[in-house]
Design a protein around this motif. Structure first.
Motif, PDB file in Angstrom:
ATOM      1  N   GLN A  29      48.459  48.567  62.970  1.00 27.12           N
ATOM      2  CA  GLN A  29      48.840  49.555  61.705  1.00 27.12           C
ATOM      3  C   GLN A  29      50.121  49.744  61.740  1.00 27.12           C
ATOM      4  O   GLN A  29      50.437  50.345  60.537  1.00 27.12           O
ATOM      5  N   LEU A  30      51.069  50.187  62.358  1.00 29.06           N
ATOM      6  CA  LEU A  30      52.758  50.045  61.820  1.00 29.06           C
ATOM      7  C   LEU A  30      52.977  49.418  60.570  1.00 29.06           C
ATOM      8  O   LEU A  30      54.454  48.686  60.194  1.00 29.06           O
ATOM      9  N   GLU A  31      52.696  47.758  61.531  1.00 29.47           N
ATOM     10  CA  GLU A  31      52.614  46.387  60.768  1.00 29.47           C
ATOM     11  C   GLU A  31      52.911  46.530  59.174  1.00 29.47           C
ATOM     12  O   GLU A  31      52.972  46.406  58.473  1.00 29.47           O
ATOM     13  N   GLN A  32      51.349  46.675  59.047  1.00 30.89           N
ATOM     14  CA  GLN A  32      50.866  46.858  57.520  1.00 30.89           C
ATOM     15  C   GLN A  32      51.401  48.122  57.231  1.00 30.89           C
ATOM     16  O   GLN A  32      51.380  48.261  55.598  1.00 30.89           O
ATOM     17  N   LEU A  33      51.871  49.149  57.797  1.00 34.95           N
ATOM     18  CA  LEU A  33      52.576  50.370  57.117  1.00 34.95           C
ATOM     19  C   LEU A  33      54.232  50.017  56.613  1.00 34.95           C
ATOM     20  O   LEU A  33      54.997  50.579  56.101  1.00 34.95           O
ATOM     21  N   LYS A  34      54.697  49.130  57.288  1.00 35.64           N
ATOM     22  CA  LYS A  34      56.288  48.994  57.099  1.00 35.64           C
ATOM     23  C   LYS A  34      57.130  48.086  55.979  1.00 35.64           C
ATOM     24  O   LYS A  34      58.234  49.338  55.649  1.00 35.64           O
ATOM     25  N   THR A  35      55.931  48.108  55.410  1.00 34.14           N
ATOM     26  CA  THR A  35      56.144  48.287  53.737  1.00 34.14           C
ATOM     27  C   THR A  35      56.013  48.942  52.747  1.00 34.14           C
ATOM     28  O   THR A  35      56.064  48.215  51.729  1.00 34.14           O
ATOM     29  N   GLU A  36      55.134  49.855  53.621  1.00 28.60           N
ATOM     30  CA  GLU A  36      54.335  51.237  52.353  1.00 28.60           C
ATOM     31  C   GLU A  36      55.350  52.149  51.740  1.00 28.60           C
ATOM     32  O   GLU A  36      56.439  51.979  52.455  1.00 28.60           O
ATOM     33  N   PRO A  37      55.666  51.759  49.897  1.00 30.61           N
ATOM     34  CA  PRO A  37      56.332  52.512  48.983  1.00 30.61           C
ATOM     35  C   PRO A  37      56.686  53.822  49.000  1.00 30.61           C
ATOM     36  O   PRO A  37      57.060  54.106  48.449  1.00 30.61           O
ATOM     37  N   LYS A  38      54.728  53.984  49.516  1.00 33.75           N
ATOM     38  CA  LYS A  38      55.038  55.829  49.364  1.00 33.75           C
ATOM     39  C   LYS A  38      54.978  56.719  50.938  1.00 33.75           C
ATOM     40  O   LYS A  38      55.419  56.089  51.559  1.00 33.75           O
ATOM     41  N   THR A  39      55.222  57.884  50.490  1.00 31.07           N
ATOM     42  CA  THR A  39      55.313  58.533  51.524  1.00 31.07           C
ATOM     43  C   THR A  39      54.887  58.516  53.202  1.00 31.07           C
ATOM     44  O   THR A  39      53.242  58.038  52.195  1.00 31.07           O
ATOM     45  N   ILE A  40      54.194  58.492  54.155  1.00 28.07           N
ATOM     46  CA  ILE A  40      53.447  58.424  54.643  1.00 28.07           C
ATOM     47  C   ILE A  40      53.979  59.758  55.570  1.00 28.07           C
ATOM     48  O   ILE A  40      54.296  60.005  56.660  1.00 28.07           O
ATOM     49  N   VAL A  41      52.096  60.047  56.587  1.00 21.27           N
ATOM     50  CA  VAL A  41      52.113  61.422  56.778  1.00 21.27           C
ATOM     51  C   VAL A  41      51.200  60.838  58.338  1.00 21.27           C
ATOM     52  O   VAL A  41      50.189  60.487  57.995  1.00 21.27           O
ATOM     53  N   PHE A  42      51.533  61.064  59.073  1.00 21.00           N
ATOM     54  CA  PHE A  42      50.663  61.419  60.501  1.00 21.00           C
ATOM     55  C   PHE A  42      50.807  62.536  61.283  1.00 21.00           C
ATOM     56  O   PHE A  42      51.744  63.602  61.511  1.00 21.00           O
ATOM     57  N   TYR A  43      49.463  62.505  62.439  1.00 21.40           N
ATOM     58  CA  TYR A  43      49.388  63.231  62.940  1.00 21.40           C
ATOM     59  C   TYR A  43      49.866  63.110  63.881  1.00 21.40           C
ATOM     60  O   TYR A  43      50.063  62.002  64.626  1.00 21.40           O
TER      61      TYR A  43
END
Length: 282
Positions: free
Chosen positions: A147-161
């Motif tokens: 999942q982190l690999e998929q989000l690595k290049t995400e340009p939008k702000t990312i929110v986690f719990y």
């Protein structure tokens, strides 16, 4: 109160004063409250003098309980679904019951309330224009890293719990995938007495929580990948994205603002290109 209706009721994530009048009225009026933890919800109900009976609905019994609740709804019972905090279904049980209710033709009515993802995001100082909610990362290492690999290049702000005992481990994985210089905001104990926002970089957050043990529930807001971390976007690429916005009926000024935020480039550059685009059409 409509018979045979499923109400999704938001409850406070900490401060009880965040309970809405509509939520209180709904919980008083329904026939039954399906709660993630009846003991926890019982304290909330007692505080607001709500005497509606409860039934448990949590991760371990939701498959079996969903069918029972659907049967009750089909016979005219009005049911409110609540989680321990926030909105049902957001990193909490509820999704399966909603899907089953819709499939059975039962009316589903949301009663909005506080949500940690929005509460943390709007006060973070990172862009709230567009964001991705990742919730809790999977417990299994392989799935978590995928999942982190998929989000690595995400340009939008990312929110986690994240739970306090896993914060440092998660931050270290963030550093591996997002880089130590990526901006992050660590929001903890939202709406509670010891609410805190720590702002800085992922590397700085690791150093901070190595000396100060994480306490309380965390909402981690990570900046999206900026264009400076990848290849420089060309004017042709900007014009292509701009034309999509204009074709959708968005004004040039609004399109410039949206794209500037999404592409992490100056708005004036986009606006100038939009003017050149209009000049070429005239």
């Amino acid at each position: 109160m409509t018979d045979g209706t499923l109400y999704l009721v938001g409850t406070p994530i900490g401060n009880l004063d965040d309970m809405t009048f509509r939520a209180i009225a709904t919980l008083k009026a329904v026939d039954l409250i399906a709660a993630e933890d009846t003991r926890h919800t019982g304290k909330l109900l007692k505080h607001f003098q709500i005497t509606t009976p409860q039934i448990s609905y949590h991760d371990h019994n939701r498959q079996q309980r969903s069918g029972q609740l659907i049967e009750k709804l089909q016979t005219g019972t009005a049911i409110a679904l609540v989680s321990d905090a926030g909105m049902p279904g957001i990193s909490d049980p509820g999704y399966e019951l909603v899907v089953a209710a819709i499939a059975a033709g039962i009316t589903v009515i949301p009663i909005p309330g506080v949500s940690a993802v929005l509460t943390g995001l709007v006060a973070s100082g990172l862009s709230p224009e567009q964001f991705v909610f990742a919730g809790f990362l999977p417990n299994k290492k392989k799935l978590r890293l995928q999942q982190l690999e998929q989000l690595k290049t995400e340009p939008k702000t990312i929110v986690f719990y994240e739970a306090p005992h896993r914060v440092l481990k998660t931050l270290q994985e963030f550093q591996d995938y997002f880089g130590g210089d990526r901006p992050i905001v660590c929001a903890r104990e939202l709406t509670k007495l010891h609410e805190e926002f720590w702002r800085g970089t992922i590397q700085g957050a690791i150093a901070h929580y190595q000396t100060q043990a994480p306490k309380g529930e965390f909402t981690l807001i990570v900046a999206g990948q900026s264009r400076t971390e990848t290849t420089e976007i060309t004017d042709a690429e900007i014009l292509e994205e701009l034309q999509k916005q204009l074709d959708a009926g968005v004004s040039p000024s609004q399109a410039s603002r949206l794209l500037a935020n999404e592409l992490q480039i100056p708005k004036r550059r986009i606006y100038q290109l939009s003017r050149n685009l209009n000049d070429s059409k005239n």
